[in-house]
Design a protein around this motif. Structure first.
Motif, PDB file in Angstrom:
ATOM      1  N   GLY A  73      -8.306 -27.802  14.760  1.00  0.00           N
ATOM      2  CA  GLY A  73      -7.275 -28.706  14.262  1.00  0.00           C
ATOM      3  C   GLY A  73      -6.584 -28.190  13.026  1.00  0.00           C
ATOM      4  O   GLY A  73      -7.164 -27.430  12.269  1.00  0.00           O
ATOM      5  N   SER A  74      -5.347 -28.575  12.867  1.00  0.00           N
ATOM      6  CA  SER A  74      -4.471 -28.256  11.743  1.00  0.00           C
ATOM      7  C   SER A  74      -4.026 -26.798  11.772  1.00  0.00           C
ATOM      8  O   SER A  74      -3.077 -26.425  11.118  1.00  0.00           O
ATOM      9  CB  SER A  74      -5.141 -28.557  10.397  1.00  0.00           C
ATOM     10  OG  SER A  74      -4.271 -28.212   9.355  1.00  0.00           O
ATOM     11  N   CYS A  75      -4.691 -25.999  12.550  1.00  0.00           N
ATOM     12  CA  CYS A  75      -4.437 -24.561  12.492  1.00  0.00           C
ATOM     13  C   CYS A  75      -3.653 -24.037  13.692  1.00  0.00           C
ATOM     14  O   CYS A  75      -3.205 -22.911  13.693  1.00  0.00           O
ATOM     15  CB  CYS A  75      -5.755 -23.817  12.403  1.00  0.00           C
ATOM     16  SG  CYS A  75      -5.799 -22.766  10.967  1.00  0.00           S
ATOM     17  N   TYR A 240       8.393 -30.952   3.096  1.00  0.00           N
ATOM     18  CA  TYR A 240       7.675 -31.108   4.361  1.00  0.00           C
ATOM     19  C   TYR A 240       6.801 -29.897   4.627  1.00  0.00           C
ATOM     20  O   TYR A 240       7.313 -28.781   4.769  1.00  0.00           O
ATOM     21  CB  TYR A 240       8.676 -31.276   5.498  1.00  0.00           C
ATOM     22  CG  TYR A 240       8.075 -31.600   6.852  1.00  0.00           C
ATOM     23  CD1 TYR A 240       7.899 -32.925   7.235  1.00  0.00           C
ATOM     24  CD2 TYR A 240       7.728 -30.601   7.746  1.00  0.00           C
ATOM     25  CE1 TYR A 240       7.365 -33.240   8.490  1.00  0.00           C
ATOM     26  CE2 TYR A 240       7.202 -30.911   9.000  1.00  0.00           C
ATOM     27  CZ  TYR A 240       7.027 -32.224   9.362  1.00  0.00           C
ATOM     28  OH  TYR A 240       6.512 -32.535  10.601  1.00  0.00           O
ATOM     29  N   ASP A 241       5.492 -30.119   4.671  1.00  0.00           N
ATOM     30  CA  ASP A 241       4.578 -29.057   5.070  1.00  0.00           C
ATOM     31  C   ASP A 241       4.626 -28.972   6.595  1.00  0.00           C
ATOM     32  O   ASP A 241       4.012 -29.762   7.295  1.00  0.00           O
ATOM     33  CB  ASP A 241       3.163 -29.378   4.573  1.00  0.00           C
ATOM     34  CG  ASP A 241       2.142 -28.331   5.006  1.00  0.00           C
ATOM     35  OD1 ASP A 241       2.408 -27.599   5.984  1.00  0.00           O
ATOM     36  OD2 ASP A 241       1.072 -28.256   4.375  1.00  0.00           O
ATOM     37  N   GLY A 242       5.391 -27.994   7.081  1.00  0.00           N
ATOM     38  CA  GLY A 242       5.590 -27.861   8.528  1.00  0.00           C
ATOM     39  C   GLY A 242       4.748 -26.758   9.133  1.00  0.00           C
ATOM     40  O   GLY A 242       5.125 -26.173  10.151  1.00  0.00           O
ATOM     41  N   HIS A 267       3.242 -18.235  12.617  1.00  0.00           N
ATOM     42  CA  HIS A 267       1.979 -17.776  13.220  1.00  0.00           C
ATOM     43  C   HIS A 267       1.147 -18.939  13.746  1.00  0.00           C
ATOM     44  O   HIS A 267       0.141 -18.708  14.384  1.00  0.00           O
ATOM     45  CB  HIS A 267       1.180 -16.929  12.223  1.00  0.00           C
ATOM     46  CG  HIS A 267       1.051 -17.536  10.866  1.00  0.00           C
ATOM     47  ND1 HIS A 267       2.115 -17.673  10.011  1.00  0.00           N
ATOM     48  CD2 HIS A 267      -0.003 -18.050  10.214  1.00  0.00           C
ATOM     49  CE1 HIS A 267       1.703 -18.228   8.888  1.00  0.00           C
ATOM     50  NE2 HIS A 267       0.421 -18.485   8.988  1.00  0.00           N
ATOM     51  N   LYS A 268       1.502 -20.161  13.477  1.00  0.00           N
ATOM     52  CA  LYS A 268       0.789 -21.270  14.099  1.00  0.00           C
ATOM     53  C   LYS A 268       1.629 -21.868  15.227  1.00  0.00           C
ATOM     54  O   LYS A 268       1.268 -21.818  16.385  1.00  0.00           O
ATOM     55  CB  LYS A 268       0.469 -22.354  13.072  1.00  0.00           C
ATOM     56  CG  LYS A 268      -0.607 -21.947  12.103  1.00  0.00           C
ATOM     57  CD  LYS A 268      -0.948 -23.074  11.151  1.00  0.00           C
ATOM     58  CE  LYS A 268      -1.995 -22.604  10.137  1.00  0.00           C
ATOM     59  NZ  LYS A 268      -2.189 -23.595   9.071  1.00  0.00           N
ATOM     60  N   THR A 269       2.779 -22.411  14.843  1.00  0.00           N
ATOM     61  CA  THR A 269       3.556 -23.174  15.816  1.00  0.00           C
ATOM     62  C   THR A 269       4.269 -22.285  16.831  1.00  0.00           C
ATOM     63  O   THR A 269       4.433 -22.649  17.987  1.00  0.00           O
ATOM     64  CB  THR A 269       4.589 -24.041  15.076  1.00  0.00           C
ATOM     65  OG1 THR A 269       3.928 -24.742  14.029  1.00  0.00           O
ATOM     66  CG2 THR A 269       5.243 -25.035  16.004  1.00  0.00           C
TER      67      THR A 269
HETATM   68  C1  LIG Z   1      -2.393 -23.550   7.722  1.00  0.00           C
HETATM   69  C2  LIG Z   1      -1.762 -24.571   6.900  1.00  0.00           C
HETATM   70  C3  LIG Z   1      -1.175 -24.218   5.668  1.00  0.00           C
HETATM   71  C4  LIG Z   1      -1.268 -22.826   5.056  1.00  0.00           C
HETATM   72  O1  LIG Z   1      -0.737 -21.795   5.833  1.00  0.00           O
HETATM   73  P1  LIG Z   1      -1.188 -20.266   5.605  1.00  0.00           P
HETATM   74  O2  LIG Z   1      -0.319 -19.450   6.488  1.00  0.00           O
HETATM   75  O3  LIG Z   1      -2.634 -20.206   5.970  1.00  0.00           O
HETATM   76  O4  LIG Z   1      -0.966 -19.948   4.156  1.00  0.00           O
HETATM   77  C5  LIG Z   1      -0.545 -25.219   4.966  1.00  0.00           C
HETATM   78  N1  LIG Z   1      -0.504 -26.494   5.417  1.00  0.00           N
HETATM   79  C6  LIG Z   1      -1.066 -26.864   6.593  1.00  0.00           C
HETATM   80  C7  LIG Z   1      -0.959 -28.300   7.062  1.00  0.00           C
HETATM   81  C8  LIG Z   1      -1.714 -25.920   7.371  1.00  0.00           C
HETATM   82  O5  LIG Z   1      -2.269 -26.282   8.535  1.00  0.00           O
END
Ligand SMILES: *Cc1c(COP(=O)(O)O)cnc(C)c1O
Length: 483
Positions: A73-75, A240-242, A267-269
């Motif tokens: 999660g979150s990642c 906004y932390d996207g 790298h996540k979304t």
């Molecule tokens: C992963 C994440 C971050 C940080 O991103 P990095 O690329 O690891 O620096 C910030 N906010 C949230 C909600 C995240 O899931």
């Protein structure tokens, strides 16, 4: 699984791989002795076949998203379609040099420009810079934009940034690095921002509120329009932390919710593998009022083609060498083109559906409750379960390894005791979800009758339960030769 010998322990003096011919140049152009070692480096000496087998054996002990379910999660550890990797390895895009003249890298600049435009469209922002190298770096750059904006208007009394207690740890860290004082705002019973608590801390000394929506509990902040009003009325901006946009792509946009700045984690979304720490890309997007402060160079387009614009007097400056992490942006570009608008929306909708499918199956075990569907992820709190059975969130997570699944995120967010956070992502099939749910339920059932066995998991890995405190405080990062 037995313990593996280190390559140092396999070393036999004189054993070699392929040998290069002796280098004649050393004699002709002797190096300054000050730069040379007194003794040869003490490296493991092995035959090629043994080196290959050593690393192949190691690679088989790793677990990645290409091996199986990975519900972090979150990642957003989602499966990354291989076509994007292929696109990012085309020689025309990899065999270039960052110092080449602009006119010889027009194709690459076009990729960057069009990625910027697509990110603007999906996030509802006016401009985007692809410079930052990761999410936290994007946060820092975004907060610098906010700082530059306030100072440019002569507004130097804003020394604080408000951050909810459910936030990702990088949020307060980035704000602190920008010199801001962090003001925490508590979440309400429902896990969302408590509007009254926000009103009490919001005043003319606040530069911005940082928020993730959906928040880290996977809940959508329904009060977002009111939150936006409270912050903007006092002259503050909305960040906004996207990092994880997996629930909202093509469905709603941070820009439409009232946010002024957003960072992405490509790298996540947007499909770039990011195990082992990178490389990442954390573009920062903003509304018009902040565009002038974006990092340089900004990629622009006119009748002559694509350009790197440096002449931006109000810019916060450069935040990364050259163009940012170009190949990560390229994978995101390929992913965006592959899915298109409808595909992005389908990805979000499926991510939310998969998360709800799992939540429905696990919610009876959880202290955290959901009175409406979750978004792309959800959290179960096992505090009551632990009190009754003695089995902790850690025990459940470690037991999943023995069942062949990667554990979910543990003990995050910090506001939930004994938290397990699941994010199945959009690509997992019903069969995979069912198999993982069956495994989790088996563990939760075993907790009632045989909790002791679960404390000892995982039993199938070379290392069971390392002492996490010593591992963090006294890491052994290099081989110590027995003298
Ligand atoms: C992963 C994440 C971050 C940080 O991103 P990095 O690329 O690891 O620096 C910030 N906010 C949230 C909600 C995240 O899931």
């Amino acid at each position: 699984m037995s313990e593996m010998k280190l390559s140092f322990k396999k070393s036999k003096i004189g054993r070699r791989c392929t040998m290069l011919p002796h280098n004649e140049l050393n004699a002709k152009y002797p190096m300054d002795g000050g730069y040379l070692r007194g003794q040869p480096a003490r490296l493991p000496e092995m035959a090629e076949v043994d080196v290959v087998r050593h690393y192949t054996a190691l690679s088989k002990r790793a677990y990645g998203v290409d091996d199986g379910f990975y519900p972090l999660g979150s990642c957003t550890m989602k499966y990354n379609p291989k076509v994007n990797e292929k696109a990012a390895s085309l020689p025309g895009l990899t065999d270039i040099h960052p110092l080449q003249p602009e006119e010889t890298v027009q194709g690459c600049l076009q990729v960057l420009y069009e990625t910027q435009q697509m990110l603007n469209e999906v996030s509802g922002m006016d401009s985007t810079s692809l410079q930052p190298a990761a999410g936290a770096h994007g946060e820092w750059a975004g907060l610098q934009l906010i700082r530059a904006y306030h100072l440019d208007r002569g507004d130097d009394k804003r020394t604080k940034v408000i951050i909810p207690d459910s936030a990702h740890g990088t949020n307060p860290a980035s704000a602190a690095m920008c010199g801001y004082e962090i003001v925490n705002v508590k979440s309400g019973e429902d896990g969302c921002v408590d509007l009254d608590a926000l009103r009490t801390v919001m005043d003319g000394t606040v530069a911005a509120l940082m928020l993730t929506n959906p928040n880290t509990l996977g809940k959508f902040e329904k009060g977002i329009c009111e939150i936006s009003e409270i912050v903007h009325n006092e002259g503050g901006l909305l960040y906004y932390d996207g990092a994880n946009l997996n629930a909202v792509m093509g469905v709603t946009r941070p820009g439409d919710m009232g946010f002024d700045v957003v960072h992405w984690n490509l790298h996540k979304t947007l499909s770039a593998p990011h195990g082992g720490g990178g490389p990442g890309s954390g573009p920062v997007g903003c509304k018009k009022l902040l565009s002038a402060y974006l990092p340089v160079p900004v990629i622009t387009k006119d009748d002559d083609g694509y350009h790197m614009e440096y002449d931006r007097p109000k810019s916060i400056g450069r935040v990364k060498s050259f163009y940012g992490n170009f190949l990560v942006a390229l994978k995101a570009y390929s992913y965006l083109l592959m899915l298109g608008g409808d595909g992005l929306k389908a990805a979000s909708v499926n991510a939310v559906l998969n998360a709800n499918y799992m939540l429905h199956s696990l919610k009876d075990y959880s202290d955290v409750t959901y009175d409406s569907p979750c978004m792309h992820e959800f959290v179960i709190g096992l505090e009551s379960f632990k009190k009754r059975t003695g089995v902790s969130a850690m025990d459940v997570a470690k037991s999943m390894i023995d069942k062949g699944f990667h554990p979910p995120t543990m003990y995050f967010p910090l506001i939930v005791p004994e938290a397990l956070m699941f994010e199945p992502t959009e690509t997992e099939s019903r069969e995979t979800l069912d198999a993982s749910l069956a495994a989790i339920k088996e563990i939760l059932t075993q907790a009632e009758t045989d909790p002791e066995a679960l404390h000892a998991t995982p039993a199938t890995t070379p290392v069971g339960r390392p002492d996490e405190v010593s591992a963090a405080r006294n890491p052994i990062l290099k081989y110590e030769f027995p003298e």
